[in-house]
Motif scaffolding. Structure first.
Motif, PDB file in Angstrom:
ATOM      1  N   LEU A 104       0.839  -1.203   0.000  1.00  0.00           N
ATOM      2  CA  LEU A 104       0.000   0.000   0.000  1.00  0.00           C
ATOM      3  C   LEU A 104       0.877   1.257   0.000  1.00  0.00           C
ATOM      4  CD1 LEU A 104      -2.800   1.297   0.126  1.00  0.00           C
ATOM      5  CD2 LEU A 104      -2.666   1.107   2.628  1.00  0.00           C
ATOM      6  N   ALA A 105       1.931   1.265   0.791  1.00  0.00           N
ATOM      7  CA  ALA A 105       2.849   2.413   0.826  1.00  0.00           C
ATOM      8  C   ALA A 105       3.517   2.605  -0.540  1.00  0.00           C
ATOM      9  CB  ALA A 105       3.903   2.222   1.920  1.00  0.00           C
ATOM     10  N   ILE A 106       3.909   1.509  -1.176  1.00  0.00           N
ATOM     11  CA  ILE A 106       4.519   1.583  -2.506  1.00  0.00           C
ATOM     12  C   ILE A 106       3.505   2.156  -3.504  1.00  0.00           C
ATOM     13  CG2 ILE A 106       5.438   0.202  -4.412  1.00  0.00           C
ATOM     14  CD1 ILE A 106       6.552  -1.719  -2.177  1.00  0.00           C
ATOM     15  N   LEU A 107       2.272   1.707  -3.406  1.00  0.00           N
ATOM     16  CA  LEU A 107       1.214   2.205  -4.286  1.00  0.00           C
ATOM     17  C   LEU A 107       0.980   3.703  -4.073  1.00  0.00           C
ATOM     18  CD1 LEU A 107      -0.981   1.487  -6.388  1.00  0.00           C
ATOM     19  CD2 LEU A 107      -2.505   1.029  -4.459  1.00  0.00           C
ATOM     20  N   ILE A 108       1.018   4.141  -2.831  1.00  0.00           N
ATOM     21  CA  ILE A 108       0.848   5.571  -2.528  1.00  0.00           C
ATOM     22  C   ILE A 108       1.979   6.380  -3.171  1.00  0.00           C
ATOM     23  CG2 ILE A 108       0.948   7.283  -0.661  1.00  0.00           C
ATOM     24  CD1 ILE A 108      -0.633   5.179   1.046  1.00  0.00           C
ATOM     25  N   SER A 109       3.217   5.900  -3.040  1.00  0.00           N
ATOM     26  CA  SER A 109       4.336   6.602  -3.672  1.00  0.00           C
ATOM     27  C   SER A 109       4.152   6.663  -5.181  1.00  0.00           C
ATOM     28  CB  SER A 109       5.661   5.921  -3.341  1.00  0.00           C
ATOM     29  OG  SER A 109       6.718   6.581  -4.010  1.00  0.00           O
ATOM     30  N   GLY A 110       3.717   5.561  -5.774  1.00  0.00           N
ATOM     31  CA  GLY A 110       3.483   5.540  -7.210  1.00  0.00           C
ATOM     32  C   GLY A 110       2.387   6.501  -7.636  1.00  0.00           C
ATOM     33  N   THR A 111       1.351   6.610  -6.819  1.00  0.00           N
ATOM     34  CA  THR A 111       0.263   7.537  -7.116  1.00  0.00           C
ATOM     35  C   THR A 111       0.760   8.984  -7.071  1.00  0.00           C
ATOM     36  OG1 THR A 111      -1.309   5.960  -6.194  1.00  0.00           O
ATOM     37  CG2 THR A 111      -2.077   8.221  -6.455  1.00  0.00           C
ATOM     38  N   ILE A 112       1.566   9.301  -6.077  1.00  0.00           N
ATOM     39  CA  ILE A 112       2.166  10.637  -6.006  1.00  0.00           C
ATOM     40  C   ILE A 112       3.059  10.855  -7.225  1.00  0.00           C
ATOM     41  CG2 ILE A 112       3.695  12.166  -4.699  1.00  0.00           C
ATOM     42  CD1 ILE A 112       2.768  10.603  -2.150  1.00  0.00           C
ATOM     43  N   GLY A 113       3.827   9.825  -7.603  1.00  0.00           N
ATOM     44  CA  GLY A 113       4.676   9.920  -8.788  1.00  0.00           C
ATOM     45  C   GLY A 113       3.868  10.150 -10.051  1.00  0.00           C
ATOM     46  N   GLY A 114       2.712   9.497 -10.162  1.00  0.00           N
ATOM     47  CA  GLY A 114       1.841   9.706 -11.312  1.00  0.00           C
ATOM     48  C   GLY A 114       1.317  11.122 -11.369  1.00  0.00           C
ATOM     49  N   PHE A 115       0.916  11.645 -10.211  1.00  0.00           N
ATOM     50  CA  PHE A 115       0.470  13.038 -10.158  1.00  0.00           C
ATOM     51  C   PHE A 115       1.605  13.976 -10.556  1.00  0.00           C
ATOM     52  CE2 PHE A 115       0.066  17.067  -7.843  1.00  0.00           C
ATOM     53  CZ  PHE A 115      -1.135  17.515  -8.365  1.00  0.00           C
ATOM     54  N   HIS A 116       2.802  13.721 -10.013  1.00  0.00           N
ATOM     55  CA  HIS A 116       3.965  14.556 -10.308  1.00  0.00           C
ATOM     56  C   HIS A 116       4.306  14.496 -11.797  1.00  0.00           C
ATOM     57  CE1 HIS A 116       8.427  15.612  -9.268  1.00  0.00           C
ATOM     58  NE2 HIS A 116       7.829  16.563  -9.948  1.00  0.00           N
ATOM     59  N   ALA A 117       4.270  13.301 -12.373  1.00  0.00           N
ATOM     60  CA  ALA A 117       4.554  13.172 -13.805  1.00  0.00           C
ATOM     61  C   ALA A 117       3.541  13.969 -14.622  1.00  0.00           C
ATOM     62  CB  ALA A 117       4.538  11.697 -14.213  1.00  0.00           C
ATOM     63  N   GLY A 118       2.274  13.930 -14.221  1.00  0.00           N
ATOM     64  CA  GLY A 118       1.260  14.715 -14.916  1.00  0.00           C
ATOM     65  C   GLY A 118       1.534  16.204 -14.855  1.00  0.00           C
ATOM     66  N   VAL A 119       2.065  16.666 -13.729  1.00  0.00           N
ATOM     67  CA  VAL A 119       2.447  18.081 -13.594  1.00  0.00           C
ATOM     68  C   VAL A 119       3.610  18.376 -14.541  1.00  0.00           C
ATOM     69  CG1 VAL A 119       3.443  19.798 -12.025  1.00  0.00           C
ATOM     70  CG2 VAL A 119       1.600  18.297 -11.226  1.00  0.00           C
ATOM     71  N   GLU A 120       4.594  17.479 -14.582  1.00  0.00           N
ATOM     72  CA  GLU A 120       5.747  17.685 -15.460  1.00  0.00           C
ATOM     73  C   GLU A 120       5.343  17.703 -16.932  1.00  0.00           C
ATOM     74  OE1 GLU A 120       9.296  15.613 -12.822  1.00  0.00           O
ATOM     75  OE2 GLU A 120       8.168  14.371 -14.227  1.00  0.00           O
ATOM     76  N   TYR A 121       4.396  16.862 -17.307  1.00  0.00           N
ATOM     77  CA  TYR A 121       3.950  16.789 -18.699  1.00  0.00           C
ATOM     78  C   TYR A 121       2.939  17.878 -19.047  1.00  0.00           C
ATOM     79  CZ  TYR A 121       6.051  12.126 -18.363  1.00  0.00           C
ATOM     80  OH  TYR A 121       6.912  11.081 -18.153  1.00  0.00           O
ATOM     81  N   GLY A 122       2.539  18.671 -18.053  1.00  0.00           N
ATOM     82  CA  GLY A 122       1.604  19.761 -18.293  1.00  0.00           C
ATOM     83  C   GLY A 122       0.155  19.322 -18.410  1.00  0.00           C
ATOM     84  N   TRP A 123      -0.178  18.129 -17.912  1.00  0.00           N
ATOM     85  CA  TRP A 123      -1.550  17.636 -17.980  1.00  0.00           C
ATOM     86  C   TRP A 123      -2.447  18.348 -16.982  1.00  0.00           C
ATOM     87  CZ3 TRP A 123       0.074  11.799 -17.891  1.00  0.00           C
ATOM     88  CH2 TRP A 123       0.675  11.474 -19.112  1.00  0.00           C
ATOM     89  N   TRP A 124      -1.880  18.773 -15.856  1.00  0.00           N
ATOM     90  CA  TRP A 124      -2.606  19.509 -14.830  1.00  0.00           C
ATOM     91  C   TRP A 124      -1.610  20.324 -14.026  1.00  0.00           C
ATOM     92  CZ3 TRP A 124      -3.472  14.031 -14.933  1.00  0.00           C
ATOM     93  CH2 TRP A 124      -2.545  13.306 -14.194  1.00  0.00           C
TER      94      TRP A 124
END
Length: 159
Positions: free
Chosen positions: A71-91
């Protein structure tokens, strides 16, 4: 399949991802932004939880600890997905930037440290390969790794 393999993956995966983050920071000068740091905390928790699950392998606590690590690994991945979306300009992401400097300095040393510290933007990927940033790789490895750990732990329910 034994829960030991799930516990081992729950320990080794975040350990490897944190090692990669620290090597990229201290070895290659890719300083983390604030959201990069957010991704690290769940991995640190997963390392502890996965390590405990390995140590308590034959205990009734091993499987719940493994699931918490996943679950902790999944949470980190979810934060990483959000961060990647910020980097790609999706949000849009957070508006602050992060920089680090030593604590306990006098006023002049603190000012010098602030002025010399690198400013790291959360909306700019400092490195990518095949168009995937470090945050994107964290998303991929963490989410898919957590799913594998959940599936392994589920299949070992009766074991």
């Amino acid at each position: 399949m034994s829960n030991k393999w799930a516990s081992l993956l729950a320990f080794v995966l975040p350990l490897g991802l944190i090692a990669g983050a620290l090597i990229s920071e201290y070895g290659f000068g890719l300083f983390p932004c604030e959201m990069c740091m957010w991704q690290r905390w769940p991995h640190y928790a997963a390392i502890v939880l996965g390590g405990l699950a390995l140590v308590l392998n034959r205990s009734v606590m091993a499987r719940p600890l493994t699931l918490l690590a996943a679950l902790a690994i999944l949470i980190s991945g979810t934060i990483g997905g959000f961060h990647a979306g910020v980097e790609y300009g999706w949000w849009e992401g957070i508006t602050s930037c992060a920089s680090g400097f030593e604590q306990g300095l006098d006023a002049a040393q603190t000012l010098d440290a602030i002025m010399d510290a690198p400013i790291v933007r959360c909306d700019t990927a400092p490195w990518s390969v095949f168009g995937i940033s470090l945050a994107g790789f964290n998303f991929l490895f963490s989410v898919f790794g957590a799913i594998i750990i959940f599936m392994m732990a589920r299949s070992s329910k009766g074991a």
